[in-house]
Design an enzyme around this catalytic site. Structure first.
Site, PDB file in Angstrom:
ATOM      1  N   PHE A 112      28.463  -0.556  25.536  1.00  0.00           N
ATOM      2  CA  PHE A 112      28.946  -1.721  24.681  1.00  0.00           C
ATOM      3  C   PHE A 112      28.044  -2.733  24.710  1.00  0.00           C
ATOM      4  O   PHE A 112      28.407  -3.530  23.705  1.00  0.00           O
ATOM      5  CB  PHE A 112      30.662  -1.857  24.978  1.00  0.00           C
ATOM      6  CG  PHE A 112      30.660  -3.013  25.871  1.00  0.00           C
ATOM      7  CD1 PHE A 112      30.753  -2.826  27.173  1.00  0.00           C
ATOM      8  CD2 PHE A 112      31.081  -4.206  25.283  1.00  0.00           C
ATOM      9  CE1 PHE A 112      30.784  -4.094  27.908  1.00  0.00           C
ATOM     10  CE2 PHE A 112      31.193  -5.221  25.871  1.00  0.00           C
ATOM     11  CZ  PHE A 112      31.048  -5.129  27.155  1.00  0.00           C
ATOM     12  N   LYS A 113      27.308  -2.974  25.701  1.00  0.00           N
ATOM     13  CA  LYS A 113      26.517  -4.213  25.774  1.00  0.00           C
ATOM     14  C   LYS A 113      25.550  -4.260  24.567  1.00  0.00           C
ATOM     15  O   LYS A 113      25.333  -5.370  24.093  1.00  0.00           O
ATOM     16  CB  LYS A 113      25.618  -4.225  27.023  1.00  0.00           C
ATOM     17  CG  LYS A 113      26.532  -4.031  28.606  1.00  0.00           C
ATOM     18  CD  LYS A 113      27.121  -5.192  28.722  1.00  0.00           C
ATOM     19  CE  LYS A 113      27.648  -5.203  30.310  1.00  0.00           C
ATOM     20  NZ  LYS A 113      28.821  -4.169  30.660  1.00  0.00           N
ATOM     21  N   ASP A 114      25.374  -3.280  23.932  1.00  0.00           N
ATOM     22  CA  ASP A 114      24.536  -3.244  22.682  1.00  0.00           C
ATOM     23  C   ASP A 114      25.074  -4.011  21.608  1.00  0.00           C
ATOM     24  O   ASP A 114      24.413  -4.734  20.861  1.00  0.00           O
ATOM     25  CB  ASP A 114      24.232  -1.992  22.296  1.00  0.00           C
ATOM     26  CG  ASP A 114      23.298  -1.214  22.928  1.00  0.00           C
ATOM     27  OD1 ASP A 114      22.324  -1.505  23.733  1.00  0.00           O
ATOM     28  OD2 ASP A 114      23.196   0.282  23.278  1.00  0.00           O
ATOM     29  N   LEU A 117      23.948  -7.611  22.607  1.00  0.00           N
ATOM     30  CA  LEU A 117      22.609  -7.579  22.981  1.00  0.00           C
ATOM     31  C   LEU A 117      21.617  -7.521  22.054  1.00  0.00           C
ATOM     32  O   LEU A 117      20.215  -7.352  22.146  1.00  0.00           O
ATOM     33  CB  LEU A 117      22.114  -6.905  24.356  1.00  0.00           C
ATOM     34  CG  LEU A 117      22.605  -7.774  25.602  1.00  0.00           C
ATOM     35  CD1 LEU A 117      22.810  -7.146  26.877  1.00  0.00           C
ATOM     36  CD2 LEU A 117      21.790  -9.022  25.652  1.00  0.00           C
TER      37      LEU A 117
END
Ligand SMILES: *Cc1c(COP(=O)(O)O)cnc(C)c1O
Length: 495
Positions: A112-114, A117
């Protein structure tokens, strides 16, 4: 919109400055001085918007020093069909009549960091333009695995930026290690550290706070910034998918407009769940937010007792991205809950640094518990949940997501209405543990486990882990915790 510090120690700044700096230079985190309200009428208008349109609505409220065109550009560079394999960007999948899964892992690195980011580097480049800073930015990242790769992908080959990622040598999965160490790009550096995630994060925080050291680096027309979820540019984009899930449920006639829903969030640094809290503050009809933890249940205990105590055993779990004992974004939540009381927050965090613990007052504790429910899953609970979800609903969940689904089971009697579970990683990213849970047998090779998931799930292998084995290892350096400053100097100045 202006930004203030959770420690009450700065003059207000605009959003470009807050994003450029990452963290308040003398300690503390940037927060907006108030939260814009999306009223009923406006919320209705959001129902038919796609992800990009919705993102523009939300981001514009906070990035008031950016032009409309700039915001649109950043959004289209991030949330497009090249970067995300789902047109919906954050698609919802039905598990039961009352439980939906919000899949946040269709971006390039399968976590989920995408979601944040992919856009944050573009926000940062714009922020530098707006604040007229032409220095090279050195992004320092401490990662428990997922942030590192997502940040590397987001920042690689971005002009005027270098990125250095520190990860705990024994604290990330084989796949995560490979993902990071094979990253190409002309500005990416990856270093493993002999320590755990908190050691890496504390190391980076100390570097930010060490004015002398910073001066010695920054004199060469460089400046540090952060891509951790302490940066406002990371947090803000995460508010969007809470709105999107709500509007999707209304659009698909699962709920009526105005109905309240819950979110269950597998939590580490408290960034994801905090974005949900901010969505609630903005008027999104959210009833409860569930803070789901693994064996590192420092947050569970905090919400139950009011005492935050990091002096405890640290466990390496099968949900490593949540193996965290110092939950950075909690500070922002406490600032808000105390009615922006920077003095009190400062007192607590000085205590935390000195003694490893602090205790909040009864009133604060009650307010916290009005909004947030907590629960945690042991390793065994997590494995059983993965198996149960596969057998009952034919859905393969990753280890982190399973922790959050388990929390919904635990709290079932206390929850009303639909609950949306934040699914933070593709099962392919933690394939060994997922397969072991479902088949009750160990597969030692992560790549064999990936093939096995494709077989039993009858689904395509996520592109983030495909062909990983054939890629060349480009980053090999390992250091001690005490060597972080030296290596940064070497990378930044001598190269
Ligand atoms: C980072 C991460 C989390 C924790 O999110 P926070 O915002 O730090 O609370 C949970 N699951 C996965 C897969 C992650 O990468």
């Amino acid at each position: 919109m202006k930004y203030i510090s959770t420690r009450g120690n700065i003059h207000k700044v605009n959003s470009a400055e807050a994003i450029r700096l990452g963290m308040v230079p003398n300690g503390g985190l940037f927060v907006p001085e108030n939260f814009p309200i999306i009223n009923d009428e406006k919320l209705k208008k959001l129902i038919n918007m796609n992800y990009q349109e919705l993102a523009k609505e939300i981001l514009s409220l906070y990035l008031t020093d950016f032009s409309e065109k700039d915001i649109e550009n950043c959004i289209s560079l991030a949330y497009n069909s090249f970067n995300f394999s789902s047109k919906e960007i954050s698609p919802l999948v039905k598990l039961t009549d009352n439980v939906y899964i919000m899949e946040l892992w269709h971006g390039p690195t399968a976590a989920f960091k995408d979601m944040a980011l992919q856009i944050m580097p573009h926000l940062l480049v714009k922020s530098k333009e707006i604040t007229k800073v032409s220095k090279e930015t050195v992004i320092l990242v401490a990662t428990s695995g997922d942030t590192g790769k997502a940040a590397l992908e987001g920042f690689k080959n971005v002009d005027g930026i270098k990125i250095i990622v520190f990860y705990p040598k024994e604290g990330v999965s084989e796949i995560q290690k490979l993902q990071m160490n094979t990253t190409d790009g002309n500005n990416t550096y990856v270093v493993s550290v002999e320590g755990n995630f908190d050691d890496c994060q504390t190391g980076v925080k100390e570097i930010f706070a060490d004015i002398e050291y910073r001066k010695s680096i920054e004199k060469d027309s460089k400046e540090f910034s952060s891509a951790n979820s302490i940066n406002w540019g990371r947090l803000l984009p995460q508010i969007v998918y809470y709105f999107k899930s709500y509007t999707n449920l209304v659009r698909d006639n699962v709920i009526k407009y105005g109905d309240k829903i819950n979110f269950s969030v597998p939590t580490g640094n408290f960034g994801n769940i905090l974005a949900g809290y901010y969505a609630k503050k903005m008027g999104l009809p959210i009833n409860k937010l569930i803070c789901a933890s693994n064996d590192n249940n420092v947050l569970t205990d905090f919400f139950l007792t009011g005492e935050y105590n990091k002096n405890r055993d640290f466990y390496k779990t099968i949900s490593p991205s949540m193996d965290i004992l110092i939950s950075s974004n909690l500070e922002r939540f406490l600032f808000d809950i105390t009615g922006n009381n920077g003095e009190t927050v400062d007192k607590w965090y000085v205590e935390l640094q000195k003694n490893g613990s602090f205790k909040v007052d009864e009133d604060t504790l009650n307010k916290m518990n009005d909004i947030i429910y907590v629960s945690y899953a042991t390793e065994d609970d997590t494995k059983k949940e993965i198996k149960k979800v596969k057998n009952s609903y034919n859905y393969i969940s990753d280890t982190h997501t399973a922790v959050a689904i388990k929390a919904v089971d635990d709290l079932n009697n206390k929850l009303y209405g639909v609950t949306v579970v934040a699914s933070t990683a593709s099962p392919y990213k933690f394939s060994e543990s997922v397969i072991e849970s479902i088949l009750d047998k160990k597969i030692e090779d992560e790549f064999a486990a990936i093939d096995e998931i494709a077989k039993i799930g009858n689904c395509d292998i996520h592109r983030a882990v495909k062909n990983l084995k054939e890629k060349e290892i480009l980053h090999k350096e390992t250091i001690k915790i005490s060597e972080m400053k030296d290596i940064i100097k070497k990378i930044v100045i001598n190269k």
